[in-house]
Design an enzyme around this catalytic site. Structure first.
Site, short mmCIF file in Angstrom:
data_model
loop_
_atom_site.label_atom_id
_atom_site.label_comp_id
_atom_site.label_asym_id
_atom_site.label_seq_id
_atom_site.Cartn_x
_atom_site.Cartn_y
_atom_site.Cartn_z
N LYS A 115 8.64 1.04 8.86
CA LYS A 115 7.22 1.42 8.79
C LYS A 115 6.98 2.84 9.28
O LYS A 115 6.03 3.50 8.87
CB LYS A 115 6.36 0.44 9.60
C1 LIG Z 1 7.36 -4.77 6.86
C2 LIG Z 1 8.78 -5.14 6.84
C3 LIG Z 1 9.37 -5.69 5.69
C4 LIG Z 1 8.57 -6.01 4.45
O1 LIG Z 1 8.09 -4.85 3.81
P1 LIG Z 1 6.95 -4.98 2.70
O2 LIG Z 1 6.61 -3.58 2.33
O3 LIG Z 1 5.80 -5.68 3.37
O4 LIG Z 1 7.49 -5.77 1.58
C5 LIG Z 1 10.73 -5.96 5.73
N1 LIG Z 1 11.46 -5.71 6.84
C6 LIG Z 1 10.92 -5.19 7.95
C7 LIG Z 1 11.79 -4.97 9.14
C8 LIG Z 1 9.57 -4.88 8.00
O5 LIG Z 1 9.05 -4.36 9.11
#
Ligand SMILES: *Cc1c(COP(=O)(O)O)cnc(C)c1O
Length: 493
Positions: A115
């Site tokens: 993120k």
């Molecule tokens: C948010 C997240 C995901 C999923 O990502 P999306 O964009 O919601 O599909 C997968 N792995 C981790 C570690 C995340 O923080």
């Protein structure tokens, strides 16, 4: 480049600038903003991109979508966001696993999950958008998080001028480390509260605030408006397109593939934001053969891809990959729009809201299946994949990445398609240390600090500095509330 809502069914849809789209987050009709077209990258563009560093690549790609922004301001923002200080060792390095699987490590930023790739740049994009649109009110960012977005948004927005941020997380739905990271966040403009319920309850609560006209009016009178940092916001999605293009360039530069060679992309998926960003990269010209949508036991997307029925009316399962414990994959809406248009999207979304499920037309599903395959991993399989990667090739991966890795193997076993794969590695194994430790047979440890230290000692890998640093910090936020009380928070913090 103009943006429109996925649910705008009028003959002459409303088009807005990217700055407006980033400021607004969700469209007034409840839809998501999407660009009117996807700019094509020429062979020459790819050659230029391959000669650039990460920040330059980001500014180049963002500039195509955010063409109302000043180019120099974008480059400056990208240089700050993806600096060596924030991403020691590079923003998105690749680790070569066995058998042509390239793990794209997206977790070298301030909160050790992918993120950060979007949330380090997005506050800068919002600040610029507020200036560009002559906004005088405070933007109060509301975030529902399954764990990683919350902390990454708090880090990105902490002490940014003109902005406040409140993060809601499901009370028992995040890892101990994730909770600790959020509760200890510094900054005078941040607030964190736990919600009784699961991630979907928290996300629905935030969506309800965004679509409540009365609340918007009250906020306006109090001198602020609501903004979002979830992947429903275009400002989250656009920066995620960059690393797929960047990874391809890195593979070309290192001679692992040649220009124009096909690759597959596998993404451990929750809200469908990260994988949709990869799909946009393909629409821009990245030579992707197939997308592997990797899910955990909350396998609503696997079922959808295989049957055409999206059905969220099922048991919500808590897993060791909690950032993917999601039954309403919001960004799937953008794919439905891209393949099926606004009328169909508006209908299906209304059905989902009313009945908790919908059936997509066969024609749409056939096109979708030309690009996407869905697989899922249950809990035991996920642990086995962590053990397999670590014991088989000395590479420690987190449970989300392990879901992706396992799904690549399932896909390959079923199809014999051994095209090189870019696997999105979405979190540091240390962010989910207890599950990782168990998977590789280390003794259980109640104390997180001891657990991290054990893992480091046993594997000879380093605890990421941002995680090590939060351990001694003071807990600042302990409120727990019911979903119905969420709207009160921005008016009192
Ligand atoms: C948010 C997240 C995901 C999923 O990502 P999306 O964009 O919601 O599909 C997968 N792995 C981790 C570690 C995340 O923080």
């Amino acid at each position: 480049m103009k943006y429109r809502s996925t649910r705008d069914i009028s003959k002459n849809p409303v088009y807005i600038t990217s700055a407006e789209a980033i400021k607004q987050g969700l469209a007034p009709d409840g839809g998501l903003y999407i660009p009117e077209s996807f700019p094509a990258l020429t062979h020459g563009d790819f050659e230029k991109l391959c000669a650039m560093d990460y920040a330059e690549r980001a500014a180049f790609v963002l500039g195509l979508f955010l063409d109302d922004y000043d180019k120099d301001a974008l480059l400056t923002s990208c240089r700050e966001a993806y600096s060596e200080k924030r991403f020691p060792g590079g923003a998105a390095p690749i680790h070569e696993m066995n058998d042509g699987i390239y793990s794209l490590e997206l977790w070298h930023g301030p909160t050790s999950a992918f993120k950060d790739m979007a949330l380090q740049i997005m506050p800068r994009l919002l600040s610029l958008a507020l200036q560009m649109t002559g906004e005088e009110r405070i933007a109060h960012i509301l975030v529902a998080t399954s764990g990683d977005t919350g902390k990454a948004a708090l880090e990105g927005y902490s002490d940014v001028d003109g902005v406040k941020i409140t993060v809601f997380y499901p009370v028992d739905g995040v890892s101990r480390m994730q909770k600790h990271q959020m509760q200890t966040t510094l900054g005078s403009n941040v607030y964190v509260a736990a919600v009784r319920g699961n991630f979907d309850d928290a996300q629905n609560g935030v969506k309800a605030i965004f679509s409540d006209k009365e609340l918007a009016k009250r906020a306006n009178e109090a001198g602020f408006f609501f903004g979002s940092a979830n992947s429903i916001n275009w400002g989250r999605l656009a920066p995620q397109i960059v690393y797929y293009i960047s990874a391809y360039c890195d593979l070309v530069n290192s001679g692992k593939i040649a220009h124009s060679d096909k690759i597959n992309v596998c993404v451990p998926t929750g809200n469908f934001g990260n994988i949709f960003a990869a799909y946009i990269a393909k629409m821009m010209g990245l030579p992707v053969n197939r997308f592997i949508v990797a899910s955990n036991s909350n396998n609503v997307l696997t079922d959808f891809i295989n049957t055409g029925v999206y059905d969220r009316t099922r048991e919500f399962k808590k897993t060791i990959s909690p950032s993917m414990d999601i039954l309403i994959s919001s960004n799937l809406e953008r794919l439905l729009f891209t393949l099926g248009g606004a009328d169909l999207t508006a209908d299906l979304m209304a059905e989902l809201k009313e009945n908790g499920k919908y059936t997509a037309p066969d024609a749409l599903m056939n096109t979708l299946r030309e690009n996407f395959s869905g697989y899922f991993m249950d809990e035991d399989e996920t642990k086995a994949a962590i053990a397999d990667s670590y014991k088989g090739q000395g590479y420690l991966i987190d449970p989300h990445t392990a879901v992706g890795y396992g799904c690549v193997n399932k896909y390959r076993a079923e199809t014999a398609d051994n095209t090189p794969v870019i696997l999105a590695s979405t979190a540091s194994p240390y962010k989910f240390a207890p599950a990782v430790a168990e998977a590789i047979d280390l003794p259980e440890n109640e104390d997180i600090f001891a657990c991290l230290t054990e893992l480091s000692k046993a594997t000879g890998t380093e605890i990421p500095a941002p995680l090590a640093n939060t351990l001694g910090m003071e807990i600042r936020f302990t409120e727990v509330l019911d979903p119905r009380d969420m709207p009160t928070v921005p008016f009192r913090v």
